[in-house]
Structures are given as C-alpha cells and as structure tokens.
Scaffold this motif. Structure first.
Motif, PDB file in Angstrom:
ATOM      1  N   GLY A 181       0.757  -1.104   0.012  1.00  0.00           N
ATOM      2  CA  GLY A 181       0.085   0.001   0.029  1.00  0.00           C
ATOM      3  C   GLY A 181       0.832   1.245  -0.010  1.00  0.00           C
ATOM      4  N   ALA A 182       1.897   1.287   0.831  1.00  0.00           N
ATOM      5  CA  ALA A 182       2.752   2.453   0.805  1.00  0.00           C
ATOM      6  C   ALA A 182       3.484   2.599  -0.834  1.00  0.00           C
ATOM      7  CB  ALA A 182       3.779   2.370   2.035  1.00  0.00           C
ATOM      8  N   LYS A 238       1.303  20.081   1.955  1.00  0.00           N
ATOM      9  CA  LYS A 238       1.100  19.045   0.839  1.00  0.00           C
ATOM     10  C   LYS A 238       1.687  17.762   1.280  1.00  0.00           C
ATOM     11  CE  LYS A 238       1.243  22.200  -2.996  1.00  0.00           C
ATOM     12  NZ  LYS A 238       1.822  22.676  -4.174  1.00  0.00           N
ATOM     13  N   ILE A 239       3.000  17.932   2.297  1.00  0.00           N
ATOM     14  CA  ILE A 239       3.568  16.626   2.588  1.00  0.00           C
ATOM     15  C   ILE A 239       2.785  16.111   3.514  1.00  0.00           C
ATOM     16  CG2 ILE A 239       5.515  15.869   3.956  1.00  0.00           C
ATOM     17  CD1 ILE A 239       7.375  17.935   3.025  1.00  0.00           C
ATOM     18  N   ARG A 240       1.893  16.627   4.426  1.00  0.00           N
ATOM     19  CA  ARG A 240       0.844  16.050   5.265  1.00  0.00           C
ATOM     20  C   ARG A 240      -0.077  15.353   4.591  1.00  0.00           C
ATOM     21  NH1 ARG A 240      -0.985  20.514   7.477  1.00  0.00           N
ATOM     22  NH2 ARG A 240       0.699  20.541   9.049  1.00  0.00           N
ATOM     23  N   LEU A 241      -0.497  15.843   3.412  1.00  0.00           N
ATOM     24  CA  LEU A 241      -1.665  14.999   2.596  1.00  0.00           C
ATOM     25  C   LEU A 241      -1.007  13.789   2.066  1.00  0.00           C
ATOM     26  CD1 LEU A 241      -3.089  18.232   0.667  1.00  0.00           C
ATOM     27  CD2 LEU A 241      -4.417  16.652   2.509  1.00  0.00           C
ATOM     28  N   ILE A 242       0.097  13.839   1.334  1.00  0.00           N
ATOM     29  CA  ILE A 242       0.818  12.781   1.031  1.00  0.00           C
ATOM     30  C   ILE A 242       0.925  11.423   1.815  1.00  0.00           C
ATOM     31  CG2 ILE A 242       3.112  11.918  -0.154  1.00  0.00           C
ATOM     32  CD1 ILE A 242       3.515  14.776  -1.425  1.00  0.00           C
ATOM     33  N   LEU A 243       1.593  12.098   3.199  1.00  0.00           N
ATOM     34  CA  LEU A 243       1.663  10.944   4.283  1.00  0.00           C
ATOM     35  C   LEU A 243       0.362  10.532   4.707  1.00  0.00           C
ATOM     36  CD1 LEU A 243       4.642  12.943   6.321  1.00  0.00           C
ATOM     37  CD2 LEU A 243       4.899  10.968   4.667  1.00  0.00           C
ATOM     38  N   LYS A 244      -0.547  11.088   4.815  1.00  0.00           N
ATOM     39  CA  LYS A 244      -1.781  10.911   5.220  1.00  0.00           C
ATOM     40  C   LYS A 244      -2.523   9.828   4.230  1.00  0.00           C
ATOM     41  CE  LYS A 244      -6.659  12.592   6.365  1.00  0.00           C
ATOM     42  NZ  LYS A 244      -7.534  13.725   6.317  1.00  0.00           N
ATOM     43  N   ALA A 245      -2.346  10.089   2.803  1.00  0.00           N
ATOM     44  CA  ALA A 245      -2.794   9.144   1.941  1.00  0.00           C
ATOM     45  C   ALA A 245      -2.090   7.920   2.040  1.00  0.00           C
ATOM     46  CB  ALA A 245      -2.769   9.934   0.330  1.00  0.00           C
ATOM     47  N   THR A 246      -0.896   8.127   2.152  1.00  0.00           N
ATOM     48  CA  THR A 246       0.001   6.835   2.234  1.00  0.00           C
ATOM     49  C   THR A 246      -0.149   5.856   3.382  1.00  0.00           C
ATOM     50  OG1 THR A 246       1.758   8.213   0.885  1.00  0.00           O
ATOM     51  CG2 THR A 246       2.242   6.037   2.028  1.00  0.00           C
ATOM     52  N   ARG A 247      -0.451   6.580   4.311  1.00  0.00           N
ATOM     53  CA  ARG A 247      -0.737   5.901   5.737  1.00  0.00           C
ATOM     54  C   ARG A 247      -1.968   5.140   5.750  1.00  0.00           C
ATOM     55  NH1 ARG A 247      -0.053   9.621   8.831  1.00  0.00           N
ATOM     56  NH2 ARG A 247      -2.374  10.532   9.018  1.00  0.00           N
ATOM     57  N   GLN A 248      -3.103   5.807   4.998  1.00  0.00           N
ATOM     58  CA  GLN A 248      -4.481   5.357   4.983  1.00  0.00           C
ATOM     59  C   GLN A 248      -4.276   3.930   3.843  1.00  0.00           C
ATOM     60  OE1 GLN A 248      -7.310   7.758   3.532  1.00  0.00           O
ATOM     61  NE2 GLN A 248      -9.147   6.583   4.223  1.00  0.00           N
ATOM     62  N   HIS A 249      -3.855   4.294   2.944  1.00  0.00           N
ATOM     63  CA  HIS A 249      -3.593   3.198   1.932  1.00  0.00           C
ATOM     64  C   HIS A 249      -3.002   1.852   2.530  1.00  0.00           C
ATOM     65  CE1 HIS A 249      -3.572   2.260  -2.636  1.00  0.00           C
ATOM     66  NE2 HIS A 249      -3.699   1.206  -2.081  1.00  0.00           N
ATOM     67  N   ALA A 250      -2.037   2.077   2.964  1.00  0.00           N
ATOM     68  CA  ALA A 250      -1.125   0.909   3.726  1.00  0.00           C
ATOM     69  C   ALA A 250      -1.780   0.359   4.767  1.00  0.00           C
ATOM     70  CB  ALA A 250       0.164   1.577   4.229  1.00  0.00           C
ATOM     71  N   ARG A 251      -2.515   1.241   5.597  1.00  0.00           N
ATOM     72  CA  ARG A 251      -3.171   0.629   6.923  1.00  0.00           C
ATOM     73  C   ARG A 251      -4.388  -0.253   6.424  1.00  0.00           C
ATOM     74  NH1 ARG A 251      -4.935   5.024   9.127  1.00  0.00           N
ATOM     75  NH2 ARG A 251      -6.909   5.179   8.321  1.00  0.00           N
ATOM     76  N   ASN A 252      -5.110   0.440   5.246  1.00  0.00           N
ATOM     77  CA  ASN A 252      -6.439  -0.261   4.893  1.00  0.00           C
ATOM     78  C   ASN A 252      -5.990  -1.663   4.317  1.00  0.00           C
ATOM     79  OD1 ASN A 252      -7.813   1.775   5.693  1.00  0.00           O
ATOM     80  ND2 ASN A 252      -8.478   2.428   3.903  1.00  0.00           N
ATOM     81  N   LEU A 253      -5.045  -1.928   3.467  1.00  0.00           N
ATOM     82  CA  LEU A 253      -4.784  -3.029   2.745  1.00  0.00           C
ATOM     83  C   LEU A 253      -4.293  -3.828   4.020  1.00  0.00           C
ATOM     84  CD1 LEU A 253      -2.866  -2.182  -0.543  1.00  0.00           C
ATOM     85  CD2 LEU A 253      -5.471  -2.663  -0.450  1.00  0.00           C
ATOM     86  N   ALA A 254      -3.461  -3.416   4.912  1.00  0.00           N
ATOM     87  CA  ALA A 254      -2.941  -4.273   5.959  1.00  0.00           C
ATOM     88  C   ALA A 254      -3.880  -4.991   6.722  1.00  0.00           C
ATOM     89  CB  ALA A 254      -1.938  -3.520   6.869  1.00  0.00           C
ATOM     90  N   THR A 255      -5.008  -4.113   7.048  1.00  0.00           N
ATOM     91  CA  THR A 255      -6.296  -4.498   7.709  1.00  0.00           C
ATOM     92  C   THR A 255      -7.258  -5.423   6.854  1.00  0.00           C
ATOM     93  OG1 THR A 255      -6.457  -2.407   8.653  1.00  0.00           O
ATOM     94  CG2 THR A 255      -8.187  -3.856   8.931  1.00  0.00           C
TER      95      THR A 255
END
Length: 208
Positions: free
Chosen positions: A34-35, A57-74
């Motif tokens: 996901g990341a 912008k960096i905050r948005l990038i990290l937020k989207a990356t974290r959410q994608h990684a977390r959701n696929l892991a879950t």
C-alpha cells in the motif's frame, strides 16, 4: 541477544505457528504494498493539483500513504483470519480450504475495511480499481467458457471466442472514454475529484 534471535527463529520455523505467522506476514505485505503504490501517486497528484504550503502538501501525501497502507494491511489480516476460521469450522473438508471460502473472506474483509461509513477518496479508488479488474476478469472468463451447444461445432465455438476476444477490448476502451468525456462535459460533479482535476488540467485549462 543471541538467545532472543534463536527464540524468534524457533518460533518462525515451528509449524504450529505457521497459521499465525501467515496472518502477520499478510498484514506486513499489505502495508508495504500500500505504501509503495500510494506514495508516488500521492506525491505527483498533490504537487500538481493541490494548493497550499509545502508542509501541508507533505501532510496530505503522508496521510494518503498511511491510509492506503493501513487499509490493505487490515484487509489482509481480516481475510487471512477469516480463511483460517472457516477451515477450522468446517470439519467436512478435513481442515482444507472450501470452494467459496475466499468469497466469504473477501466479503467480510471488503465490508469491514471498505464498505462501512463515509468513504475517503483513497478507499473509493482502491474499490474502483478492484471492480475494474473483476469486470475484465469476468469478461475473459465468459469468453473462455462459452457453453457447449448443439448448434455450435468446436471450430465455430473457437471462431466465436476469437472474435469476441479480438473485439471486446476495442469496444470496452471506446465506450469507457466516450462515457467519461460525456460525463465530464455535462455532469462533472459526478466524476471522482482527482480524476476531474486531471481532466480539467488537460481539457479546460488550455493555454492559447
């Protein structure tokens, strides 16, 4: 330290922990994948189409990356756990995977991770991507498994399969672009925001 490493190695190699470790590995792989997928995509889309400071912008990038990684892991965790539970709850199969176990596990994981509550754009993109792949796979499956009929000889069925295979993609591609351009022109609010931004950049904000 050597004792700890030996203990960890013993657990990893012990067959009785194989099922538990498969869940842990699935979660890890889901997070990593996901990341890897989301970070470069978010990096490009945010810096091209989002306004704000570099920090925002960096905050948005990290937020989207974290959410994608977390959701696929879950999802991976729930899927693998559901598969194991079904194996243990169905003694008729002798602890083996049932034919529809994957469907049930995917249904549970899909609802738990992607089907509940207000969905973010990241979740919507993941589900739409999966849906598109499923549709393409089902289309290929329908062509590959044309039912036998007394009206079709083997050569006729093979010829029909070849025609469908050769023409299905051009029709699918053409209609997809026809519909999205029509929707963009007359119902732009119905299109997913990031895609709408990309289309505005290409077809509306054109310098003379």
């Amino acid at each position: 330290m050597d004792v700890l490493q030996h203990s960890i190695r013993s657990i990893i190699l012990d067959p009785k922990y194989a099922d538990l470790l498969s869940i842990v590995k699935a979660a890890r792989n889901g997070a990593v994948y996901g990341a890897k997928v989301r970070f470069p995509h978010a990096l490009v889309m945010v810096f091209l189409f989002r306004s704000g400071t570099i920090r925002e912008k960096i905050r948005l990038i990290l937020k989207a990356t974290r959410q994608h990684a977390r959701n696929l892991a879950t999802f991976a965790t729930i899927y693998k756990t559901s598969m194991l539970i079904q194996r243990y709850l169905n003694p008729m199969n002798g602890g083996k995977e049932g034919r529809y176990d994957t469907f049930v596990a995917g249904l549970i994981g899909g609802y738990a991770v992607f089907g509940r509550g207000i969905q973010s754009s990241v979740n919507q993109q993941i589900v739409i991507y999966v849906f598109a792949r499923v549709v393409l796979a089902l289309a290929k499956l329908s062509v590959a498994h044309i039912p036998r009929s007394s009206d079709l000889t083997l050569s006729s069925r093979t010829s029909l399969q070849a025609r469908l295979k050769n023409n299905a993609w051009p029709v699918f591609a053409s209609l997809s672009w026809a519909y999205v351009m029509y929707l963009f022109r007359w119902y732009p609010d119905m299109i997913q925001p990031s895609m709408r931004s990309s289309m505005k950049y290409m077809y509306v904000y054109i310098c003379p």
